[in-house]
Design a protein around this motif. Sequence first.
Motif, PDB file in Angstrom:
ATOM      1  N   ILE A 148     -12.811   2.944  -6.506  1.00  0.00           N
ATOM      2  CA  ILE A 148     -13.021   2.947  -5.064  1.00  0.00           C
ATOM      3  C   ILE A 148     -13.235   1.515  -4.579  1.00  0.00           C
ATOM      4  N   GLU A 196     -12.623   4.137   6.037  1.00  0.00           N
ATOM      5  CA  GLU A 196     -13.171   5.352   5.435  1.00  0.00           C
ATOM      6  C   GLU A 196     -12.580   5.508   4.048  1.00  0.00           C
ATOM      7  N   MET A 197     -13.434   5.596   3.047  1.00  0.00           N
ATOM      8  CA  MET A 197     -12.985   5.693   1.654  1.00  0.00           C
ATOM      9  C   MET A 197     -13.124   7.117   1.101  1.00  0.00           C
ATOM     10  N   LYS A 198     -12.331   7.429   0.068  1.00  0.00           N
ATOM     11  CA  LYS A 198     -12.556   8.641  -0.720  1.00  0.00           C
ATOM     12  C   LYS A 198     -13.802   8.436  -1.573  1.00  0.00           C
ATOM     13  N   ILE A 214      -8.209   4.605   0.179  1.00  0.00           N
ATOM     14  CA  ILE A 214      -8.513   4.443   1.597  1.00  0.00           C
ATOM     15  C   ILE A 214      -7.941   5.644   2.360  1.00  0.00           C
ATOM     16  N   ASN A 274      -3.028   9.992   1.073  1.00  0.00           N
ATOM     17  CA  ASN A 274      -4.179  10.835   1.393  1.00  0.00           C
ATOM     18  C   ASN A 274      -3.897  11.802   2.530  1.00  0.00           C
TER      19      ASN A 274
END
Lengths: 72, 72, 72, 72, 72, 72
Positions: free
Chosen positions: A67, C18-20, C66, E65
């Motif tokens: 991440i 915003e990240m996983k 991302i 995503n």
Amino acid sequence: MFPNKKIQSLVGSKIQVEMKGNNHILEGILSSADEYLNIHLIDTVEVEDEKRIKSLGSVVLRGNNIILVNPL
Amino acid sequence: MFPNKKIQSLVGSKIQVEMKGNNHILEGILSSADEYLNIHLIDTVEVEDEKRIKSLGSVVLRGNNIILVNPL
Amino acid sequence: MFPNKKIQSLVGSKIQVEMKGNNHILEGILSSADEYLNIHLIDTVEVEDEKRIKSLGSVVLRGNNIILVNPL
Amino acid sequence: MFPNKKIQSLVGSKIQVEMKGNNHILEGILSSADEYLNIHLIDTVEVEDEKRIKSLGSVVLRGNNIILVNPL
Amino acid sequence: MFPNKKIQSLVGSKIQVEMKGNNHILEGILSSADEYLNIHLIDTVEVEDEKRIKSLGSVVLRGNNIILVNPL
Amino acid sequence: MFPNKKIQSLVGSKIQVEMKGNNHILEGILSSADEYLNIHLIDTVEVEDEKRIKSLGSVVLRGNNIILVNPL
């Protein structure tokens, strides 16, 4: 500095890496990184709530499951 | 040592692999690995809370779902 | 404007990412981004419920993790 | 044997595949696999707690969502 | 119509995008999309239970995503 | 039949697709698929517990988030 250049500049330094999967945090010395951000870390410890919970030694991390990389 | 070189140096040795999905841990002998870190493991056992819970024999692991490889 | 061009136009500006992984939100100055959307962020802070909860400084984010980039 | 070679050697045999997403387990005859480990499985059944819970027939599995392939 | 052609045909139109991470839903005008399905969305709002919960303006979404794109 | 050939053979037919993200199930007519298994589906409905819960019409699905494709 480009993301990969930034990572290369950290070789030999202590970094923190946040991984996917139970979002665990690893700290260690960055031994090497390739263009996919696969990382070879040495003297690695797993960290939880800012405490070292496990010593892992030498580990290889798959880049796509990283991440965030943070210099310490 | 580069991440892929590090993995290649472990062929024939016992390794621990942390996978995505229920974050299970596998241990076995590294039979081979390719450039994507796809891994062929033999004498594989699944490990939970440091206990062997299931014997899996020969398995192929998809590289992108590997979180971490740790020599034992 | 193409997605990558849009990102390049934000270099030097403050962005929210915003990240996983526990879906955390990071805010910082976009230092650089490459073609994979790997991002080098400086003056980074972690944000939760619109409050700054942690200062991270300089971080590298892996593009595939991302979810969303938002100019601030 | 390299991971992809190992998979190719299993064409025509019964395999177990652990997938991402609710970590379900599928069993079936490996009809074909490509270089990305995309898999065409026939006579497929979904397995839970080692019981067959659903018959799926012919299915295509996306390689990057495969955790593990296990010959039966 | 091929998936990428379908997406290109939606440039300038309002679309709904379902993302990974807390599976949130975004609605906005498709400004551009590249071959990886990276998307630049404008006039973006976050939607939950079919109510608009947050206005995001211009955002870039990472293609890998994206679960689903739906013309509105 | 190779996985991609199998998918191409289903163009014009009704298929079921299991996606990542809340593991929802979609059913529709396969309009097209590309080499990454990106899929354009028409007359799409979302299915839960084998009941149709929502009509989605024409949707594009990102290949890497497809778990499984099943002809109906």
